[in-house]
Design an enzyme around this catalytic site. Structure first.
Site, mmCIF file in Angstrom:
data_model
loop_
_atom_site.group_PDB
_atom_site.id
_atom_site.type_symbol
_atom_site.label_atom_id
_atom_site.label_comp_id
_atom_site.label_asym_id
_atom_site.label_seq_id
_atom_site.Cartn_x
_atom_site.Cartn_y
_atom_site.Cartn_z
ATOM 1 N N ASP A 1 4.904 -4.677 6.384
ATOM 2 C CA ASP A 1 5.905 -6.439 7.069
ATOM 3 C C ASP A 1 5.868 -6.524 5.760
ATOM 4 O O ASP A 1 6.633 -7.743 5.208
ATOM 5 C CB ASP A 1 4.816 -6.297 7.951
ATOM 6 C CG ASP A 1 3.548 -6.558 8.297
ATOM 7 O OD1 ASP A 1 3.178 -5.973 7.638
ATOM 8 O OD2 ASP A 1 3.670 -6.985 9.039
ATOM 9 N N GLY B 1 0.951 -1.488 -0.314
ATOM 10 C CA GLY B 1 -0.160 0.123 -0.205
ATOM 11 C C GLY B 1 0.731 1.581 -0.018
ATOM 12 O O GLY B 1 1.661 1.105 0.623
ATOM 13 N N ASP C 1 1.421 0.435 11.794
ATOM 14 C CA ASP C 1 1.374 -1.185 12.531
ATOM 15 C C ASP C 1 2.611 -1.594 11.994
ATOM 16 O O ASP C 1 2.963 -3.367 12.304
ATOM 17 C CB ASP C 1 0.100 -1.778 11.890
ATOM 18 C CG ASP C 1 0.128 -2.072 10.534
ATOM 19 O OD1 ASP C 1 1.756 -1.609 9.625
ATOM 20 O OD2 ASP C 1 -0.180 -3.178 9.569
ATOM 21 N N ARG D 1 -5.777 -1.305 8.818
ATOM 22 C CA ARG D 1 -5.961 -2.865 8.443
ATOM 23 C C ARG D 1 -6.529 -3.557 9.993
ATOM 24 O O ARG D 1 -7.346 -3.097 10.079
ATOM 25 C CB ARG D 1 -5.000 -3.663 7.748
ATOM 26 C CG ARG D 1 -4.430 -2.901 6.960
ATOM 27 C CD ARG D 1 -3.074 -4.203 5.467
ATOM 28 N NE ARG D 1 -2.249 -3.666 6.037
ATOM 29 C CZ ARG D 1 -0.853 -4.202 5.750
ATOM 30 N NH1 ARG D 1 -1.395 -5.054 4.312
ATOM 31 N NH2 ARG D 1 0.236 -4.074 5.786
ATOM 32 N N ARG E 1 1.249 -5.331 -5.442
ATOM 33 C CA ARG E 1 1.345 -6.440 -4.766
ATOM 34 C C ARG E 1 2.001 -7.627 -5.711
ATOM 35 O O ARG E 1 1.183 -8.085 -6.729
ATOM 36 C CB ARG E 1 -0.338 -6.417 -4.491
ATOM 37 C CG ARG E 1 -0.090 -5.252 -2.984
ATOM 38 C CD ARG E 1 -0.892 -5.851 -1.716
ATOM 39 N NE ARG E 1 -1.128 -5.448 -0.792
ATOM 40 C CZ ARG E 1 -2.376 -4.262 -0.646
ATOM 41 N NH1 ARG E 1 -2.325 -3.505 -1.352
ATOM 42 N NH2 ARG E 1 -1.355 -3.037 0.427
ATOM 43 N N ASP F 1 -0.635 3.034 8.158
ATOM 44 C CA ASP F 1 -1.069 2.068 9.224
ATOM 45 C C ASP F 1 -0.637 1.769 10.610
ATOM 46 O O ASP F 1 -0.650 1.958 11.886
ATOM 47 C CB ASP F 1 -1.357 0.342 8.982
ATOM 48 C CG ASP F 1 -2.754 0.648 7.697
ATOM 49 O OD1 ASP F 1 -3.192 1.111 7.207
ATOM 50 O OD2 ASP F 1 -2.174 -0.513 7.009
ATOM 51 N N THR G 1 3.545 3.174 5.596
ATOM 52 C CA THR G 1 2.257 2.825 5.788
ATOM 53 C C THR G 1 1.702 3.744 6.623
ATOM 54 O O THR G 1 1.861 3.362 7.356
ATOM 55 C CB THR G 1 2.078 1.087 6.240
ATOM 56 O OG1 THR G 1 1.037 0.768 6.293
ATOM 57 C CG2 THR G 1 3.549 0.776 7.445
HETATM 58 P P1 ADP Z 1 2.721 -3.926 2.540
HETATM 59 O O1 ADP Z 1 3.824 -4.086 2.014
HETATM 60 O O2 ADP Z 1 1.779 -3.001 2.223
HETATM 61 O O3 ADP Z 1 2.600 -4.911 3.955
HETATM 62 P P2 ADP Z 1 1.419 -6.655 0.907
HETATM 63 O O4 ADP Z 1 1.290 -6.998 2.300
HETATM 64 O O5 ADP Z 1 0.829 -6.921 0.193
HETATM 65 O O6 ADP Z 1 1.678 -5.001 1.592
HETATM 66 O O7 ADP Z 1 3.669 -7.494 0.496
HETATM 67 C C1 ADP Z 1 3.188 -6.787 -0.204
HETATM 68 C C2 ADP Z 1 4.323 -7.810 -1.245
HETATM 69 O O8 ADP Z 1 5.568 -8.083 -0.667
HETATM 70 C C3 ADP Z 1 3.226 -8.939 -2.216
HETATM 71 O O9 ADP Z 1 2.666 -8.358 -2.324
HETATM 72 C C4 ADP Z 1 4.566 -9.624 -2.041
HETATM 73 O O10 ADP Z 1 5.552 -9.323 -3.473
HETATM 74 C C5 ADP Z 1 5.801 -9.553 -1.454
HETATM 75 N N1 ADP Z 1 5.394 -10.517 0.233
HETATM 76 C C6 ADP Z 1 4.604 -10.622 1.180
HETATM 77 N N2 ADP Z 1 4.684 -11.382 1.541
HETATM 78 C C7 ADP Z 1 5.747 -12.018 1.142
HETATM 79 C C8 ADP Z 1 6.778 -13.098 1.493
HETATM 80 N N3 ADP Z 1 5.997 -13.838 3.195
HETATM 81 N N4 ADP Z 1 6.994 -13.932 1.141
HETATM 82 C C9 ADP Z 1 8.265 -12.893 0.234
HETATM 83 N N5 ADP Z 1 7.779 -12.128 -0.415
HETATM 84 C C10 ADP Z 1 6.621 -10.673 0.523
#
Ligand code: ADP
Length: 321
Positions: free
Chosen positions: A104, A12, A130, A172, A73, A128, A126
């Site tokens: 995260d 995000g 968080d 979130r 994402r 959030d 972010t």
């Molecule tokens: P944010 O970074 O805001 O928490 P997401 O949780 O959607 O957003 O994560 C962003 C991107 O990071 C995901 O689309 C994916 O490409 C990568 N990602 C998320 N979790 C993992 C993971 N466990 N291992 C590897 N890449 C990850």
């Protein structure tokens, strides 16, 4: 010695990400590094969608919301095949260090890449707030001020019409935004995921109590993790007789020009990330605690937890009556 770095924004978006990109590019150029701006997060990395950034590539962005590198994402990046594609591109381009700005989820990707030999430094971007190791994330201050501005506007009209506004706020699974914006808006009730609530006791009874001291218009603020603001508004109207309207603020909270605080934080974190990479240090998350900029091992950071300040919640309940 790290000579070429990449920077990407993932997950995000958040206001202030551009300030962080600017700091990474400028600090990298100052150190004589080649800096690639990678488009659309890990997607751009796997697909080799990037361009070299220079001092002037990041002119006039410190004041802009969103991210000039776009964000995305990617499910493919979570697979070994996707991860290997990203590593291949890093080798082809000579990228020997990466700055990942995101939440995260993005940190997990940065950790996985670091473990496979591409040193990554993650920056918490972010709205959030968080991220456990970090008091404030980039974008949180701007989003909080946006929520306050929007709710102030809603409040004007609830006041004119003796209404109750039930407002859904982002975050979130975390209540930082709704709690702190709720205090700043003087919300009669704040519902957030960290505190179990009883709607009758914490909303209806509080409203009735304040009605007895002649309060006639109300703001109730609800975390998106709880949701259901339409039903809440109907129930409030039925049980208190106060005409009630629900508003979901939505993505208005993610956009807009970053506040000074987020521009400064983004600049500090971007700068710090490059200083780490310069020394060949990867697998770190940049954080801020009590105004100081620090960094943590990504794995340790992902396993930390932080507590929301329940004293603030209690205070709000005692003074917003
Ligand atoms: P944010 O970074 O805001 O928490 P997401 O949780 O959607 O957003 O994560 C962003 C991107 O990071 C995901 O689309 C994916 O490409 C990568 N990602 C998320 N979790 C993992 C993971 N466990 N291992 C590897 N890449 C990850």
């Amino acid at each position: 010695m790290i000579k070429t770095i990449g920077v990407l924004t993932s997950g995000g978006d958040a206001p202030g990400m551009n300030a962080a990109i600017r700091a990474v590019v400028r600090a990298g150029c100052e150190l004589g590094m080649k800096v690639y701006g990678i488009n659309r997060g890990y997607n751009g990395l796997m697909e080799n969608d990037m361009y070299e950034m220079h001092l002037r590539t990041v002119s006039d962005i410190i004041n802009r919301g969103g991210t000039i590198l776009y964000s995305a994402r990617s499910d493919r990046f979570k697979t070994e095949e996707g991860m290997q594609a990203a590593i291949r591109v890093c080798r082809e381009r000579g990228i020997d260090g990466l700055v990942v700005i995101g939440g995260d989820g993005s940190f997990r990707g940065a950790r996985d890449l670091s473990l496979r030999g591409v040193p990554c430094v993650a920056i918490p971007g972010t709205i959030d707030n968080d991220i456990a190791c970090c008091d404030r994330t980039i974008g949180y201050d701007t989003a909080m001020n946006t929520v306050v501005e929007m709710v102030d506007r809603i409040r004007d009209t609830t006041e004119s019409h003796d209404r109750c506004a039930v407002v859904e706020v982002m975050g979130r699974g975390a209540g930082y935004l709704v709690l702190n914006a709720g205090i700043a808006c003087g919300a009669t009730s704040i519902l957030m995921p960290e505190v179990p609530f009883d709607f009758e006791r914490d909303v209806i009874e509080r409203m009735k109590r304040t009605q007895r001291s002649n309060k006639v218009h109300f703001v109730i603020m609800v975390s998106e993790a709880i949701g259901g603001v339409d039903e809440m508004a109907k129930r409030i109207q039925k049980e208190t007789g106060v005409e009630s309207r629900a508003t979901v603020l939505g993505h208005v909270q993610r956009g807009g020009s970053p506040t000074a605080a987020d521009r400064i934080l983004g600049s500090q974190m971007g700068y710090h990330a490059v200083q780490l990479l310069k020394d060949g240090i990867g697998n770190r998350v940049v954080a801020t605690q009590k105004g100081e900029i620090l960094d943590f091992d990504i794995f340790e950071a992902l396993n930390m937890s932080k507590e929301i300040d329940l004293g603030l919640y209690k205070m709000s309940n005692e003074i917003s009556i």
